[in-house]
Design a protein around this motif. Structure first.
Motif, PDB file in Angstrom:
ATOM      1  N   THR A   1       0.830  -1.201   0.000  1.00 18.93           N
ATOM      2  CA  THR A   1       0.000   0.000   0.000  1.00 18.93           C
ATOM      3  C   THR A   1       0.866   1.254   0.000  1.00 18.93           C
ATOM      4  N   THR A   2       1.888   1.274   0.836  1.00 18.65           N
ATOM      5  CA  THR A   2       2.782   2.422   0.908  1.00 18.65           C
ATOM      6  C   THR A   2       3.488   2.641  -0.418  1.00 18.65           C
ATOM      7  N   TYR A   3       3.908   1.559  -1.054  1.00 17.99           N
ATOM      8  CA  TYR A   3       4.586   1.685  -2.341  1.00 17.99           C
ATOM      9  C   TYR A   3       3.652   2.295  -3.382  1.00 17.99           C
ATOM     10  N   ALA A   4       2.390   1.852  -3.397  1.00 13.41           N
ATOM     11  CA  ALA A   4       1.429   2.385  -4.353  1.00 13.41           C
ATOM     12  C   ALA A   4       1.203   3.875  -4.123  1.00 13.41           C
ATOM     13  N   ILE A   5       1.119   4.283  -2.862  1.00 15.15           N
ATOM     14  CA  ILE A   5       0.920   5.705  -2.535  1.00 15.15           C
ATOM     15  C   ILE A   5       2.133   6.520  -2.978  1.00 15.15           C
ATOM     16  N   ASP A   6       3.330   6.016  -2.720  1.00 14.71           N
ATOM     17  CA  ASP A   6       4.544   6.720  -3.140  1.00 14.71           C
ATOM     18  C   ASP A   6       4.602   6.856  -4.656  1.00 14.71           C
ATOM     19  N   PHE A   7       4.232   5.784  -5.356  1.00  9.55           N
ATOM     20  CA  PHE A   7       4.228   5.851  -6.819  1.00  9.55           C
ATOM     21  C   PHE A   7       3.228   6.887  -7.319  1.00  9.55           C
ATOM     22  N   CYS A   8       2.060   6.951  -6.675  1.00 14.57           N
ATOM     23  CA  CYS A   8       1.046   7.916  -7.114  1.00 14.57           C
ATOM     24  C   CYS A   8       1.523   9.348  -6.955  1.00 14.57           C
ATOM     25  N   ASP A   9       2.360   9.616  -5.956  1.00  9.13           N
ATOM     26  CA  ASP A   9       2.950  10.948  -5.825  1.00  9.13           C
ATOM     27  C   ASP A   9       3.803  11.268  -7.050  1.00  9.13           C
ATOM     28  N   VAL A  10       4.583  10.289  -7.501  1.00 11.12           N
ATOM     29  CA  VAL A  10       5.413  10.463  -8.699  1.00 11.12           C
ATOM     30  C   VAL A  10       4.523  10.684  -9.918  1.00 11.12           C
ATOM     31  N   LEU A  11       3.469   9.886 -10.031  1.00 13.22           N
ATOM     32  CA  LEU A  11       2.573   9.994 -11.175  1.00 13.22           C
ATOM     33  C   LEU A  11       1.857  11.336 -11.204  1.00 13.22           C
ATOM     34  N   CYS A  12       1.427  11.811 -10.049  1.00 16.81           N
ATOM     35  CA  CYS A  12       0.758  13.118  -9.995  1.00 16.81           C
ATOM     36  C   CYS A  12       1.693  14.227 -10.459  1.00 16.81           C
ATOM     37  N   ARG A  13       2.956  14.163 -10.072  1.00 11.92           N
ATOM     38  CA  ARG A  13       3.920  15.173 -10.520  1.00 11.92           C
ATOM     39  C   ARG A  13       4.130  15.087 -12.032  1.00 11.92           C
ATOM     40  N   ALA A  14       4.107  13.874 -12.581  1.00  7.63           N
ATOM     41  CA  ALA A  14       4.249  13.712 -14.029  1.00  7.63           C
ATOM     42  C   ALA A  14       3.058  14.325 -14.753  1.00  7.63           C
ATOM     43  N   GLU A  15       1.845  14.096 -14.241  1.00  6.02           N
ATOM     44  CA  GLU A  15       0.662  14.682 -14.863  1.00  6.02           C
ATOM     45  C   GLU A  15       0.671  16.202 -14.758  1.00  6.02           C
ATOM     46  N   GLU A  16       1.157  16.725 -13.649  1.00  9.99           N
ATOM     47  CA  GLU A  16       1.274  18.183 -13.515  1.00  9.99           C
ATOM     48  C   GLU A  16       2.272  18.746 -14.518  1.00  9.99           C
ATOM     49  N   ALA A  17       3.332  18.001 -14.790  1.00  8.12           N
ATOM     50  CA  ALA A  17       4.367  18.470 -15.719  1.00  8.12           C
ATOM     51  C   ALA A  17       3.837  18.573 -17.145  1.00  8.12           C
ATOM     52  N   VAL A  18       2.932  17.657 -17.534  1.00 11.42           N
ATOM     53  CA  VAL A  18       2.405  17.685 -18.903  1.00 11.42           C
ATOM     54  C   VAL A  18       1.043  18.357 -18.978  1.00 11.42           C
ATOM     55  N   VAL A  19       0.505  18.763 -17.833  1.00 12.04           N
ATOM     56  CA  VAL A  19      -0.752  19.512 -17.732  1.00 12.04           C
ATOM     57  C   VAL A  19      -1.920  18.734 -18.321  1.00 12.04           C
ATOM     58  N   HIS A  20      -1.972  17.437 -18.047  1.00  7.52           N
ATOM     59  CA  HIS A  20      -3.166  16.655 -18.362  1.00  7.52           C
ATOM     60  C   HIS A  20      -3.126  15.368 -17.545  1.00  7.52           C
ATOM     61  N   GLY A  21      -4.277  14.686 -17.487  1.00 12.52           N
ATOM     62  CA  GLY A  21      -4.387  13.448 -16.729  1.00 12.52           C
ATOM     63  C   GLY A  21      -4.788  12.268 -17.590  1.00 12.52           C
ATOM     64  N   ARG A  22      -4.441  12.308 -18.878  1.00 11.37           N
ATOM     65  CA  ARG A  22      -4.784  11.210 -19.784  1.00 11.37           C
ATOM     66  C   ARG A  22      -3.726  10.105 -19.638  1.00 11.37           C
ATOM     67  N   THR A  23      -3.845   9.356 -18.569  1.00 15.76           N
ATOM     68  CA  THR A  23      -2.840   8.361 -18.213  1.00 15.76           C
ATOM     69  C   THR A  23      -3.381   6.953 -18.400  1.00 15.76           C
TER      70      THR A  23
END
Length: 208
Positions: A120-142
């Motif tokens: 669970t902790t690993y998934a949460i940590d990964f989602c933090d990385v993913l959220c930053r990636a979506e912010e960098a490209v300014v969309h959530g089409r993942t």
């Protein structure tokens, strides 16, 4: 279906074995556009030779992830690395005349040496990385693909600070869940459909 079609075909396989001929047959039969492999014992060069034995369409995408390999029918100029870790890679897929998507490929740690709270902790940590990636490209089409080593109903998959993956597209379209604290956007998890449609026994288990 080919690169000119509207829909793309994705294939993820935790390969382990070295039967490149079987893999190539599956890729040809289903006209795969994006091929993602975990635990692949084959070197990219020989594997490309097999994939391109009847066509010269596939390219190897340098991912620098020790657990994952990525091949596509598109030139590398359309599949751009954004971020990478030991267990995941995130690339931008920027095909002409299409909306850009983020492709996140993962191979999360196995249950063999993990407790549920670790996963669970690993998934949460990964989602933090993913959220930053979506912010960098300014969309959530993942599009998130891979071996989570978790069932669809486990905390790391469904919790709102984790993958926040739900059973239907209708729920996923709501984007976020109301609560005392912010939640990650929803993912639609199509695995629920496959679990529900299997009528003979369990659709799959860690214990085979």
């Amino acid at each position: 279906m080919g690169a000119s079609s509207w829909m793309l075909t994705f294939l993820f396989w935790n390969l382990k074995g070295s039967r490149a001929d079987i893999l190539a047959n599956i890729v040809r039969r289903h006209e795969v556009d994006i091929l993602m492999l975990a635990e692949c014992p084959l070197k990219p060069g020989p594997l490309l030779e097999v994939l391109n034995s009847t066509t010269n369409e596939f390219f190897y995408v340098q991912a620098d992830c020790p657990k994952l390999e990525l091949f596509t029918r598109f030139s590398n100029q359309y599949v751009l690395p954004l971020t990478v870790g030991n267990d995941f890679l995130i690339h931008r897929v920027t095909l002409p005349e299409r909306l850009e998507i983020l492709l996140a490929v993962v191979h999360f740690p196995s249950k063999l040496r993990q407790q549920p709270i670790d996963q669970t902790t690993y998934a949460i940590d990964f989602c933090d990385v993913l959220c930053r990636a979506e912010e960098a490209v300014v969309h959530g089409r993942t599009v998130l693909v891979g071996d989570l080593n978790m069932n669809p109903y486990e905390d790391g998959v469904v919790t709102k600070r984790g993958l926040h993956a739900v059973t239907t597209r209708a729920i996923a379209r709501r984007r976020t869940r109301k609560g005392k604290f912010d939640s990650n956007p929803y993912f639609y998890n199509p695995m629920w459909r496959h679990f529900g449609e299997r009528t003979e026994g369990h659709a799959g288990t860690y214990y085979y």
